[in-house]
Write an enzyme that holds these catalytic residues in place. Structure first.
Site, PDB file in Angstrom:
ATOM      1  N   LYS A  69       0.839  -1.200   0.000  1.00 12.03           N
ATOM      2  CA  LYS A  69       0.000   0.000   0.000  1.00 12.03           C
ATOM      3  C   LYS A  69       0.872   1.247   0.000  1.00 12.03           C
ATOM      4  CE  LYS A  69      -3.861   2.071   2.616  1.00 12.03           C
ATOM      5  NZ  LYS A  69      -4.762   1.913   3.796  1.00 12.03           N
ATOM      6  N   SER A 144      -9.763   1.730   2.865  1.00  8.88           N
ATOM      7  CA  SER A 144      -8.933   2.546   2.006  1.00  8.88           C
ATOM      8  C   SER A 144      -7.863   1.737   1.257  1.00  8.88           C
ATOM      9  CB  SER A 144      -8.220   3.612   2.836  1.00  8.88           C
ATOM     10  OG  SER A 144      -7.327   2.997   3.774  1.00  8.88           O
ATOM     11  N   SER A 168     -10.045  -0.693   7.145  1.00 12.21           N
ATOM     12  CA  SER A 168      -9.462  -0.519   5.804  1.00 12.21           C
ATOM     13  C   SER A 168      -8.734  -1.728   5.256  1.00 12.21           C
ATOM     14  CB  SER A 168      -8.515   0.688   5.795  1.00 12.21           C
ATOM     15  OG  SER A 168      -9.250   1.883   5.868  1.00 12.21           O
TER      16      SER A 168
END
Length: 477
Positions: A69, A144, A168
């Protein structure tokens, strides 16, 4: 050998050990797939395999590719947190969790898109465009960490790193039909993670199945002197082996019936509970009387911490600077140009909640709710081993359908937020389909119970028999 991208990480490692697979061929296969992706999942892809791949073959993770990420700093590789204010930023160091995995033999393959500074539940709040769900490209992958979940589900990486502040990791894992683990707060170092809400942020793994999740997680956790909140785990992570749930008591929150669950999600959840009973588990109701206030408390506490953490982005030290005739104007114009609408909204909410005259009414009250939720869970875990809920109230929703309704978007995390506020671990595994889209099942346990959670999830996974290959073949729609 069949398509090497169909191998799980554990299967790929076994093939390498047997001399049937070269790590360089595996890396190149994933690299080529990543370079050609059209989901908007990746923000950066390696040009070639790392020079030390042969040496990595001798390490536990055998040089397997890893997607990370974009919230994690990676030395010399763009780390933008989904924000224009960090566009093109090249960190001078690598986050501890990423470094641990590289030391264990993983190879950095790609960085993944995300909601800006991890603020969102759909990966639509990304300054570089939305990510699409590989099951249905008209729908969101969750957020997210939507880039990481979409990449793993689509076969662009065998596994990936994400972060979980209010859900998330678990929510995008559920919407993409893969496994996502939020560890106990403090198990993994936050050093090198670009901070959103420091008392909630936690790194965790995404993978196709529970075994791969455990395999990656085993090399992530541990105390780090550069993160004062890191404590590691009291025991090593053990690869799960359970086939049954005899002697395990699962708690279902009493109010789960009234919590706005879509009928198809409810049906998949009920079927998963019956599967748990068939495996020998006892199912009991548990009372979590303050869980319904979790979203309200979270959306005071997390923005309050964000308003403090994001003050460092001022045009002086990092990324974007918009020139202006004086210092204050430079700060203002840089933040105006660099932050997106959702980030600005949360900074305003958080600053208001912390302001003189309103601190006790909002921030202090939210902290009291957090304590009550933690006490509710402590009482529940005295009676049951794990708590189970649907991971999300619904399946992946169409792109753009909730962007003008922040409250509806925030309610995506209704079932995940209470466990984040309490700092306890939880996992999402796929448990079926609704409308042709994946449904997630969440299992949460007391602090440091990751091994127990992984074992129970492994037993359920085997019995549920979910087929995630649909997304790797181009999706159901």
């Amino acid at each position: 050998m069949s398509d090497i991208l169909d191998l799980s990480a554990a299967q790929a490692i076994a093939a390498i050990d047997a001399g049937e697979l070269d790590p360089a061929d595996l890396f190149e296969a994933y690299r080529a797939a990543s370079a050609a992706e059209d989901l908007g999942a990746l923000s950066w892809v390696a040009d070639a395999a790392p020079a030390d791949l042969a040496a990595l073959r001798e390490q536990p993770l055998r040089g397997l590719p890893l997607a990370v990420k974009d919230l994690f700093c990676t030395e010399g590789v763009p780390s933008q947190a989904g924000s224009k204010i960090l566009e093109g930023y090249l960190p001078p160091y690598t986050a501890t969790v990423v470094q641990r995995l590289q030391d264990a033999g993983s190879s950095l393959l790609s960085k993944t898109h995300q909601d800006e500074f991890a603020m969102g539940s759909s990966t639509e709040n990304c300054a570089f465009g939305p990510t699409r769900n590989p099951w249905d490209t008209t729908r969101v992958p969750g957020g997210s960490s939507g880039g990481s979940s979409a990449a793993v589900a689509a076969g662009l990486a065998p596994w990936a790193l994400g972060t979980d502040t209010g859900g998330s990791i678990r929510q995008p894992a559920a919407l993409c039909g893969i496994v996502g683990l939020k560890p106990t707060y403090g198990a993994c170092s936050r050093f090198g993670m670009i901070a959103f809400a420091s008392s909630l942020d936690q790194a965790g793994p995404f993978a196709r199945d529970v075994t791969d999740t455990a395999l990656l997680y085993a090399h992530m956790h541990g105390r780090d002197p550069r993160d004062a909140t890191s404590v590691g785990l009291p025991e090593a992570t053990v690869l799960p082996t359970a086939q049954r749930l005899d002697g395990i008591t699962l708690g279902v929150p009493k109010d789960v019936e009234r919590d706005g669950i879509e009928p198809g999600v409810r049906a998949a959840f009920d079927a998963a509970l019956q599967t748990a009973r068939d495996l020998g588990a006892e199912i009991r109701e548990v009372e979590l009387p303050h869980a319904e206030y979790g979203i309200a408390a979270y959306y005071v506490l997390a923005p309050a911490e964000a308003s403090s953490n994001l003050a460092r982005f001022d045009g002086v030290r990092y990324g974007l600077r918009t020139e202006a005739p004086d210092l204050l104007s430079m700060y203002t114009r840089t933040r105006h140009d660099g932050f997106g609408p959702e980030v600005k909204r949360r900074i305003l909410i958080g600053t208001y909640a912390l302001s003189s005259g309103y601190y006790d009414a909002y921030y202090a009250s939210a902290q009291k709710v957090r304590t009550l939720i933690r006490r509710d869970l402590d009482a529940a875990f005295a009676d049951v081993d794990l708590i189970v809920t649907p991971t999300t109230p619904g399946v992946a929703f169409p792109l753009g359908s909730k962007t003008d309704d922040p409250l509806s978007m925030y309610l995506e995390d209704y079932f995940t937020v209470p466990f984040s506020l309490a700092g306890v671990p939880a996992i999402s595994i796929p448990c079926g389909l609704s409308e042709g889209l994946p449904v997630g099942l969440q299992l949460a346990g007391p602090a440091f119970s990751e091994n127990r959670i992984l074992d129970a999830a492994f037993a359920l996974e085997g019995a549920l028999g979910f087929d995630g290959s649909v997304a790797r073949k181009g999706g159901a729609a």
